[in-house]
Design an enzyme around this catalytic site. Structure first.
Site, mmCIF file in Angstrom:
data_model
loop_
_atom_site.group_PDB
_atom_site.id
_atom_site.type_symbol
_atom_site.label_atom_id
_atom_site.label_comp_id
_atom_site.label_asym_id
_atom_site.label_seq_id
_atom_site.Cartn_x
_atom_site.Cartn_y
_atom_site.Cartn_z
ATOM 1 N N ARG A 194 92.054 63.722 30.157
ATOM 2 C CA ARG A 194 91.408 64.977 30.570
ATOM 3 C C ARG A 194 90.140 64.636 31.338
ATOM 4 O O ARG A 194 89.243 63.980 30.827
ATOM 5 C CB ARG A 194 91.081 65.822 29.342
ATOM 6 C CG ARG A 194 90.421 67.135 29.695
ATOM 7 C CD ARG A 194 90.018 67.914 28.477
ATOM 8 N NE ARG A 194 91.143 68.618 27.880
ATOM 9 C CZ ARG A 194 91.092 69.192 26.678
ATOM 10 N NH1 ARG A 194 89.990 69.113 25.956
ATOM 11 N NH2 ARG A 194 92.142 69.824 26.196
ATOM 12 N N ARG A 223 81.546 70.731 16.498
ATOM 13 C CA ARG A 223 82.868 71.156 16.973
ATOM 14 C C ARG A 223 82.843 71.149 18.499
ATOM 15 O O ARG A 223 81.825 70.839 19.116
ATOM 16 C CB ARG A 223 83.118 72.593 16.459
ATOM 17 C CG ARG A 223 84.560 73.025 16.310
ATOM 18 C CD ARG A 223 85.281 72.255 15.252
ATOM 19 N NE ARG A 223 86.560 72.877 14.885
ATOM 20 C CZ ARG A 223 87.684 72.806 15.594
ATOM 21 N NH1 ARG A 223 87.725 72.143 16.723
ATOM 22 N NH2 ARG A 223 88.790 73.396 15.164
ATOM 23 N N LYS A 224 83.936 71.576 19.140
ATOM 24 C CA LYS A 224 83.939 71.681 20.604
ATOM 25 C C LYS A 224 82.917 72.726 21.077
ATOM 26 O O LYS A 224 82.474 73.576 20.290
ATOM 27 C CB LYS A 224 85.342 72.030 21.122
ATOM 28 C CG LYS A 224 85.766 73.445 20.792
ATOM 29 C CD LYS A 224 87.171 73.762 21.259
ATOM 30 C CE LYS A 224 87.293 73.840 22.752
ATOM 31 N NZ LYS A 224 88.584 74.492 23.152
ATOM 32 N N GLY A 233 100.812 78.380 23.348
ATOM 33 C CA GLY A 233 101.856 77.857 22.452
ATOM 34 C C GLY A 233 101.564 77.954 20.972
ATOM 35 O O GLY A 233 102.457 77.738 20.147
ATOM 36 N N CYS A 249 94.595 78.229 23.830
ATOM 37 C CA CYS A 249 94.165 77.553 25.059
ATOM 38 C C CYS A 249 94.589 78.339 26.302
ATOM 39 O O CYS A 249 93.930 78.275 27.334
ATOM 40 C CB CYS A 249 94.756 76.153 25.120
ATOM 41 S SG CYS A 249 94.380 75.169 23.663
ATOM 42 N N GLY A 250 95.680 79.073 26.208
ATOM 43 C CA GLY A 250 96.173 79.873 27.339
ATOM 44 C C GLY A 250 95.537 81.260 27.376
ATOM 45 O O GLY A 250 95.941 82.101 28.169
HETATM 46 FE FE1 SRM Z 1 92.598 73.828 24.142
HETATM 47 C C1 SRM Z 1 92.990 71.915 21.422
HETATM 48 C C2 SRM Z 1 94.866 72.040 25.773
HETATM 49 C C3 SRM Z 1 91.595 75.281 27.011
HETATM 50 C C4 SRM Z 1 91.016 76.293 22.332
HETATM 51 N N1 SRM Z 1 93.685 72.203 23.674
HETATM 52 C C5 SRM Z 1 93.673 71.531 22.500
HETATM 53 C C6 SRM Z 1 94.440 70.218 22.588
HETATM 54 C C7 SRM Z 1 93.451 69.156 22.927
HETATM 55 C C8 SRM Z 1 95.158 69.884 21.273
HETATM 56 C C9 SRM Z 1 95.769 68.508 21.289
HETATM 57 O O1 SRM Z 1 95.090 67.531 20.955
HETATM 58 O O2 SRM Z 1 96.941 68.405 21.619
HETATM 59 C C10 SRM Z 1 95.397 70.579 23.722
HETATM 60 C C11 SRM Z 1 95.872 69.416 24.573
HETATM 61 C C12 SRM Z 1 97.340 69.593 24.920
HETATM 62 C C13 SRM Z 1 97.745 68.820 26.118
HETATM 63 O O3 SRM Z 1 98.374 67.747 25.957
HETATM 64 O O4 SRM Z 1 97.509 69.300 27.214
HETATM 65 C C14 SRM Z 1 94.608 71.664 24.452
HETATM 66 N N2 SRM Z 1 93.056 73.596 26.032
HETATM 67 C C15 SRM Z 1 94.105 72.889 26.508
HETATM 68 C C16 SRM Z 1 94.323 73.139 27.987
HETATM 69 C C17 SRM Z 1 94.863 71.935 28.738
HETATM 70 C C18 SRM Z 1 95.275 74.338 28.158
HETATM 71 C C19 SRM Z 1 95.815 74.500 29.563
HETATM 72 O O5 SRM Z 1 97.020 74.263 29.724
HETATM 73 O O6 SRM Z 1 95.055 74.814 30.467
HETATM 74 C C20 SRM Z 1 92.906 73.595 28.380
HETATM 75 C C21 SRM Z 1 92.014 72.448 28.743
HETATM 76 C C22 SRM Z 1 90.654 72.889 29.176
HETATM 77 C C23 SRM Z 1 89.805 71.757 29.676
HETATM 78 O O7 SRM Z 1 89.978 71.400 30.848
HETATM 79 O O8 SRM Z 1 88.983 71.243 28.899
HETATM 80 C C24 SRM Z 1 92.450 74.207 27.053
HETATM 81 N N3 SRM Z 1 91.444 75.434 24.576
HETATM 82 C C25 SRM Z 1 91.235 75.924 25.830
HETATM 83 C C26 SRM Z 1 90.630 77.219 25.750
HETATM 84 C C27 SRM Z 1 90.359 78.143 26.938
HETATM 85 C C28 SRM Z 1 88.987 78.110 27.501
HETATM 86 O O9 SRM Z 1 88.186 77.189 27.233
HETATM 87 O O10 SRM Z 1 88.698 79.038 28.229
HETATM 88 C C29 SRM Z 1 90.467 77.500 24.392
HETATM 89 C C30 SRM Z 1 89.915 78.814 23.778
HETATM 90 C C31 SRM Z 1 88.456 78.956 24.039
HETATM 91 C C32 SRM Z 1 87.594 78.247 23.033
HETATM 92 O O11 SRM Z 1 87.707 77.035 22.893
HETATM 93 O O12 SRM Z 1 86.776 78.911 22.398
HETATM 94 C C33 SRM Z 1 90.988 76.370 23.680
HETATM 95 N N4 SRM Z 1 92.058 74.042 22.170
HETATM 96 C C34 SRM Z 1 91.491 75.148 21.616
HETATM 97 C C35 SRM Z 1 91.405 74.972 20.186
HETATM 98 C C36 SRM Z 1 90.811 75.976 19.161
HETATM 99 C C37 SRM Z 1 89.357 75.716 19.030
HETATM 100 C C38 SRM Z 1 88.761 76.188 17.723
HETATM 101 O O13 SRM Z 1 87.541 76.429 17.687
HETATM 102 O O14 SRM Z 1 89.474 76.274 16.720
HETATM 103 C C39 SRM Z 1 91.982 73.708 19.910
HETATM 104 C C40 SRM Z 1 92.148 73.039 18.548
HETATM 105 C C41 SRM Z 1 90.921 72.357 18.082
HETATM 106 O O15 SRM Z 1 89.958 72.153 18.822
HETATM 107 O O16 SRM Z 1 90.921 71.999 16.897
HETATM 108 C C42 SRM Z 1 92.380 73.166 21.174
HETATM 109 FE FE1 SF4 Z 2 98.279 75.354 21.109
HETATM 110 FE FE2 SF4 Z 2 96.486 74.669 22.965
HETATM 111 FE FE3 SF4 Z 2 98.583 73.118 22.473
HETATM 112 FE FE4 SF4 Z 2 98.883 75.448 23.757
HETATM 113 S S1 SF4 Z 2 97.790 73.634 24.491
HETATM 114 S S2 SF4 Z 2 100.171 74.677 22.140
HETATM 115 S S3 SF4 Z 2 97.434 76.716 22.621
HETATM 116 S S4 SF4 Z 2 96.866 73.589 21.101
#
Ligand code: SRM
Ligand code: SF4
Length: 511
Positions: A68, A182-183, A437, A442-443
């Site tokens: 990333r 956290r994030k 998903g 994240c979506g």
């Molecule tokens: Fe996300 C975790 C993908 C935007 C909330 N997110 C993950 C992980 C890293 C989980 C993992 O280790 O597999 C996903 C990686 C999957 C992969 O292989 O791609 C993942 N998040 C994404 C992306 C790629 C979705 C997309 O297809 O665009 C986005 C990457 C953004 C970036 O460039 O950094 C992405 N994630 C978001 C957003 C949207 C936003 O920021 O506007 C959110 C909700 C907003 C927020 O964070 O408040 C989001 N992601 C989460 C969470 C829930 C956070 C929480 O507080 O519980 C997780 C799980 C965690 O962190 O424990 C997570």
């Molecule tokens: Fe769940 Fe984020 Fe993975 Fe999508 S990319 S399946 S919302 S953790």
């Protein structure tokens, strides 16, 4: 001075391994990891600490890592895009890149043995992936039209870059901010249409006039998680559009780092601290760390437009220049696409490429005289300037293809379903459909007209892939989060549900 005591907590698993060894420390071990091979390295380093460098072990595709990036304000050069294309090209069918919902890129198929060399190439190209995962500040988003929008209020590019440089020590890594509870998400909006979804960031800056001076009102605490989703709330603070933005980000991050709740990871995002302290105390402690009086917020902010999607051809504020927004289906790019984007940005524009939170691409700085030949480029047949209304506004998270949290497949299913719906329905306007998903969101289904969140449901006695349905998300001016209106629709039964919804709520007509 209010008393801000550090919480005494028993350490959860994540806090324990962070206390034992900072995630960023694995930076010095990359050569060693590359030689050892991924199977031989410590499990916590592999599955967690590498994420501090933006290197994500993928249990779904063991040995093929995701990287990333950080693309501040979503802006990169054709040379940088080319470097990233070369990296994923090496991995053949496994290699691709996804544009993310944070205006960013994620590379796929990466092998650990190549990472030291990849990092050298990043450095030469002015790229970094540092601190992009786990308990770090994510890619910092800014107005995709910064510097080229005739209606722009504040050019966010320089400020976004400065905030990123402060947090990451100019991309080298900064131990001061690698052990947050956290994030953390930061966004800077400079236009009138809230193009960054300010309301869903832990800190967002939105343009506002105070006593005739243009600066930012600050909102804090917005986040989505599986347990709770909240829109950001006002800090009651206004800062001028200068280094005060960087200083305020630093102050809030230090407060969050030092006092944020760490006992339960489901209750660790910034809003939980604000809840515990109350906004008044939070603001006072932030002000103490800011080191000077925080001005109160301007009465109103300048967000008064509907959100634009930037797809199509638009004149820039620079006369004779245009920006062109290309629709990238579900944000997925392959090496050839990336080479082509780099080439057309150079041949027709200034070599600059921009990304949007809608997972699309903008090529700016195309002179009027170059538009006609630009429009004949074969790449535009796939990356359309005028996609059909449902395709145009489709967003999807990674889903089951690569993400181990996923409860359902998202990207491919989303595309297939939209194709069927577009064949059947006449749409009068785009409808923003977001797939995610799992409940991590994240979506961003809560910002969508129609949000679909993956879940497991029982159908005919079997557990099958399904979705919870969200409606009512509003973006741009007066942004509002949507809510879940129906739970557990099996994906196999979803098509007629969407068809009816589009007809009844969004003006679609059967063809
Ligand atoms: Fe996300 C975790 C993908 C935007 C909330 N997110 C993950 C992980 C890293 C989980 C993992 O280790 O597999 C996903 C990686 C999957 C992969 O292989 O791609 C993942 N998040 C994404 C992306 C790629 C979705 C997309 O297809 O665009 C986005 C990457 C953004 C970036 O460039 O950094 C992405 N994630 C978001 C957003 C949207 C936003 O920021 O506007 C959110 C909700 C907003 C927020 O964070 O408040 C989001 N992601 C989460 C969470 C829930 C956070 C929480 O507080 O519980 C997780 C799980 C965690 O962190 O424990 C997570
Ligand atoms: Fe769940 Fe984020 Fe993975 Fe999508 S990319 S399946 S919302 S953790």
């Amino acid at each position: 001075m209010v008393e801000a005591t550090k919480p005494v907590t028993s350490l959860n698993k994540f806090e324990q391994f962070k206390a034992e060894k900072d995630g960023l420390a694995v930076k010095d071990q990359l050569e060693q990891f590359a030689q050892l091979g991924w199977e031989a390295i410590d499990k916590t380093d592999l599955e967690h600490r590498l994420k501090w460098l933006g290197i994500f072990y993928r249990p779904v595709t063991p040995g093929k890592f995701m990287m990333r990036m950080r693309i501040p304000n979503g802006i990169l050069t054709s040379n940088q895009m080319q470097v990233l294309a070369e990296i994923v090209q090496r991995y053949g069918e496994d290699g691709n890149a996804d544009i993310t919902t944070r205006q960013n890129l994620q590379l796929r198929g990466v092998r650990l043995e190549d990472v030291p060399d990849i990092f050298r190439r990043f450095e030469q190209a002015g790229l970094t992936s540092v601190q992009s995962g786990m308990d770090n500040v994510r890619n910092i988003t800014g107005s995709p039209m910064a510097g080229i929008d005739a209606h722009e209020l504040i050019d966010t590019r320089g400020l976004v870059r400065k905030v990123q440089d402060m947090i990451t020590n100019n991309g080298k890594g900064n131990f001061a901010f690698t052990n947050l509870p956290r994030k953390f998400n930061i966004a800077l909006e400079g236009g009138r249409d809230n193009s960054v979804h300010a309301e869903i960031n832990d800190i967002a800056f939105v343009p506002a006039y105070k006593d005739g001076e243009l600066g930012f009102n600050v909102v804090v605490g917005g986040f989505f998680s599986a347990k709770r989703c909240e829109a950001a709330v006002p800090l009651n603070a206004w800062v001028p559009a200068n280094d005060d933005v960087v200083d305020l980000c630093r102050a809030i991050l230090v407060v969050y780092r030092d006092y944020g709740l760490r006992a339960n990871r489901q209750k660790s995002r910034l809003m939980w601290l604000i809840d515990e302290w109350g906004m008044e105390k939070f603001r006072i402690v932030v002000e103490e760390h800011f080191g000077r009086t925080l001005l109160t917020a301007a009465e109103e902010d300048e967000i008064d437009w509907d959100k634009r999607d930037h797809i199509g051809i638009y004149p820039q504020k620079q006369s004779g220049l245009n920006y062109v927004g290309l629709h990238i289906p579900i944000g997925r790019l392959y090496a050839e696409d990336m080479f082509e984007l780099a080439r057309i940005a150079e041949v027709y524009g200034s070599g600059e490429i921009r990304l949007t939170v809608e997972q699309n691409v903008i090529i700016p700085n195309i002179p009027d005289s170059r538009l006609k030949p630009f429009l004949t480029e074969p790449l535009l047949e796939r990356f359309s300037l005028n996609p059909a209304p449902l395709t145009r506004a489709l967003i999807s998270c990674t889903g089951a293809q690569f993400c181990n949290f996923a409860l359902i497949e998202t990207k491919n299913r989303a595309l297939a379903m939209i194709k069927v719906l577009e064949a059947e329905l006449e749409m009068t306007r785009p409808v923003r459909i977001h797939w995610t998903g799992c409940p991590n969101s994240c979506g961003q289904p809560q910002v969508a007209d129609i949000g679909l969140m993956g879940t497991k449901v029982r159908k005919d006695g079997k557990a099958v892939e399904g979705v919870d349905l969200y409606l009512g998300g509003k973006v741009g001016k007066d942004a509002k989060l949507g809510t879940c209106v129906q739970k557990g629709i099996p994906c196999d039964d979803l098509l007629p549900v969407l068809r009816n919804l589009l007809i009844e709520n969004f003006g679609a007509k059967s063809k």
